[in-house]
Design an enzyme around this catalytic site. Structure first.
Site, PDB file in Angstrom:
ATOM      1  N   LYS A  79      40.506  23.309  45.700  1.00  0.00           N
ATOM      2  CA  LYS A  79      40.571  22.714  44.334  1.00  0.00           C
ATOM      3  C   LYS A  79      41.533  21.548  44.456  1.00  0.00           C
ATOM      4  O   LYS A  79      41.871  20.700  43.683  1.00  0.00           O
ATOM      5  CB  LYS A  79      40.936  23.884  43.501  1.00  0.00           C
ATOM      6  CG  LYS A  79      39.709  24.567  42.979  1.00  0.00           C
ATOM      7  CD  LYS A  79      40.276  25.787  42.413  1.00  0.00           C
ATOM      8  CE  LYS A  79      39.078  26.766  41.851  1.00  0.00           C
ATOM      9  NZ  LYS A  79      39.467  28.263  41.780  1.00  0.00           N
ATOM     10  N   TYR A 253      46.538  32.324  41.539  1.00  0.00           N
ATOM     11  CA  TYR A 253      45.835  32.986  40.529  1.00  0.00           C
ATOM     12  C   TYR A 253      46.850  33.605  39.316  1.00  0.00           C
ATOM     13  O   TYR A 253      48.030  32.969  39.401  1.00  0.00           O
ATOM     14  CB  TYR A 253      44.830  33.907  40.810  1.00  0.00           C
ATOM     15  CG  TYR A 253      44.002  33.371  41.949  1.00  0.00           C
ATOM     16  CD1 TYR A 253      43.370  32.197  42.190  1.00  0.00           C
ATOM     17  CD2 TYR A 253      43.890  34.276  43.250  1.00  0.00           C
ATOM     18  CE1 TYR A 253      42.687  31.677  43.042  1.00  0.00           C
ATOM     19  CE2 TYR A 253      43.101  33.862  44.225  1.00  0.00           C
ATOM     20  CZ  TYR A 253      42.538  32.485  44.277  1.00  0.00           C
ATOM     21  OH  TYR A 253      41.656  32.178  45.399  1.00  0.00           O
ATOM     22  N   VAL A 271      39.164  32.865  48.156  1.00  0.00           N
ATOM     23  CA  VAL A 271      38.942  34.040  48.416  1.00  0.00           C
ATOM     24  C   VAL A 271      38.236  34.369  49.799  1.00  0.00           C
ATOM     25  O   VAL A 271      37.762  35.335  50.164  1.00  0.00           O
ATOM     26  CB  VAL A 271      37.959  34.392  47.561  1.00  0.00           C
ATOM     27  CG1 VAL A 271      38.539  34.902  45.936  1.00  0.00           C
ATOM     28  CG2 VAL A 271      36.822  33.696  47.328  1.00  0.00           C
TER      29      VAL A 271
HETATM   30  N1  GLN Z   1      33.925  29.716  45.301  1.00  0.00           N
HETATM   31  C1  GLN Z   1      34.803  30.794  44.731  1.00  0.00           C
HETATM   32  C2  GLN Z   1      34.412  31.127  43.390  1.00  0.00           C
HETATM   33  O1  GLN Z   1      34.348  30.120  42.306  1.00  0.00           O
HETATM   34  C3  GLN Z   1      36.247  30.409  44.589  1.00  0.00           C
HETATM   35  C4  GLN Z   1      37.260  31.275  44.136  1.00  0.00           C
HETATM   36  C5  GLN Z   1      38.469  31.572  44.845  1.00  0.00           C
HETATM   37  O2  GLN Z   1      38.540  31.004  46.229  1.00  0.00           O
HETATM   38  N2  GLN Z   1      39.500  31.918  44.198  1.00  0.00           N
HETATM   39  O3  GLN Z   1      34.330  32.168  42.695  1.00  0.00           O
END
Ligand code: GLN
Length: 317
Positions: A79, A253, A271
């Site tokens: 991101k 987060y 994640v």
């Molecule tokens: N591709 C994952 C999702 O959209 C990315 C989420 C993450 O890494 N927090 O759920």
């Protein structure tokens, strides 16, 4: 030993190789604690017992320990790359479409979107990343290639790929992302079709990179927006500063407050178990260990960064 020009202090000697070895030994009992993300089926197969860490300094050196050369799915860390491209394309107008406040909710939460009329709280939660993806799509004929070329150049590694199986696995199970993107679109905050936005988003999340790749790739954010190798500007120093601020407040987060408290670096987690952290004007550090805590951050990775901040004394606070 290396000589680091540490802002606010005289030169500080830091033996990065020894510090990484020490951290590797110290966090060994934590590696594998927590849960590997299973909601993206392809990620569930990744062995939980991996741990790697890499440091890239602004004088061009790289220090590695453990599985630092093993590529993994960077997921939400991507991101930050897309945000860089979107800010380059749209400038401050991006902030009409996405906010700059921590959400205090899970990265894939729907709850705030209704009352905030489809304007996601920040670009590092999923809904915000969908808006960012939409901007990148609108400003490039081949957005996926553009992002991949950007990331390869930043990492100085033409071997970086987007894993089509991971992207497909997420697409097949990405009901919540589909709900978020459709909801945002219902408020008129996506210009491109939802399927295209999600296709780009799932592919950016499926970038496969190692800790060494990530540490190198994020040097521009530690180096006031400049590429360390060429000295060329990637983005302005002002935008690099803003991206670091967003990483500090929103990058881990709903654990961003706790992360700032424990670690004290701008950081972005994914994640897949990766976390990248920026020490402005000094270095970048990337860590990977796939088992996650209950907020979705690498459990051993966060502990390793906490120790790194303590042992180097480089916390920004
Ligand atoms: N591709 C994952 C999702 O959209 C990315 C989420 C993450 O890494 N927090 O759920």
């Amino acid at each position: 030993m290396s000589l680091v020009d540490h802002p606010g202090r005289q030169h500080v000697h830091i033996d990065h190789a020894a510090i990484l070895r020490q951290i590797h030994a110290e966090v060994a009992p934590l590696v594998g604690q927590g849960k590997v993300a299973a909601y993206i089926p392809r990620l569930a197969d990744v062995p939980a017992n991996r741990f790697g860490m890499a440091v890239a300094t602004l004088d061009g050196r790289l220090f590695e320990v453990g599985d630092a050369a093993e590529p993994f799915s960077i997921q939400s860390i991507s991101k930050v790359f897309s945000l860089t491209l979107a800010l380059e394309a749209l400038g401050p107008d991006l902030w009409k479409r996405v906010g700059r406040e921590p959400s205090g909710s899970a990265f894939n939460s729907l709850v705030q979107l209704e009352s905030e009329k489809g304007i996601p709280r920040n670009p590092l939660i999923n809904a915000g990343a969908h808006v960012v993806a939409d901007v990148v799509l609108s400003s490039n004929r081949n957005a996926r290639e553009h992002l991949l070329a950007f990331v390869r150049e930043r990492a100085d590694n033409p071997g970086v790929i987007m894993d089509a199986e991971v992207a497909g696995s997420e697409r097949d199970t990405g009901f919540r992302n589909a709900a978020l993107a459709n909801f945002v679109r219902s408020f008129g905050n996506l210009d491109n079709p939802v399927e295209q936005v999600l296709d780009f988003y799932f592919h950016q999340c499926a970038l496969q990179m190692s800790c060494a790749d990530l540490a190198r790739a994020f040097v521009y954010l530690a180096n006031r927006g400049r590429c360390q190798r060429s000295g060329k500007s990637v983005i302005s120093a002002g935008l690099a500063k803003r991206i670091n601020a967003l990483m500090l407040t929103c990058g881990t987060y709903d654990a961003a407050g706790e992360f700032a408290f424990r670690v004290g670096f701008p950081a972005k987690s994914g994640v897949g178990g990766g976390i990248v952290a920026i020490v402005p004007n000094v270095l970048t550090v990337a860590v990977w260990s796939p088992a996650l805590d209950d907020k979705g951050n690498s459990l051993a990775g966060a502990a390793a960064l906490e120790r790194f901040a303590a042992l180097t004394g480089l916390s920004i606070f």
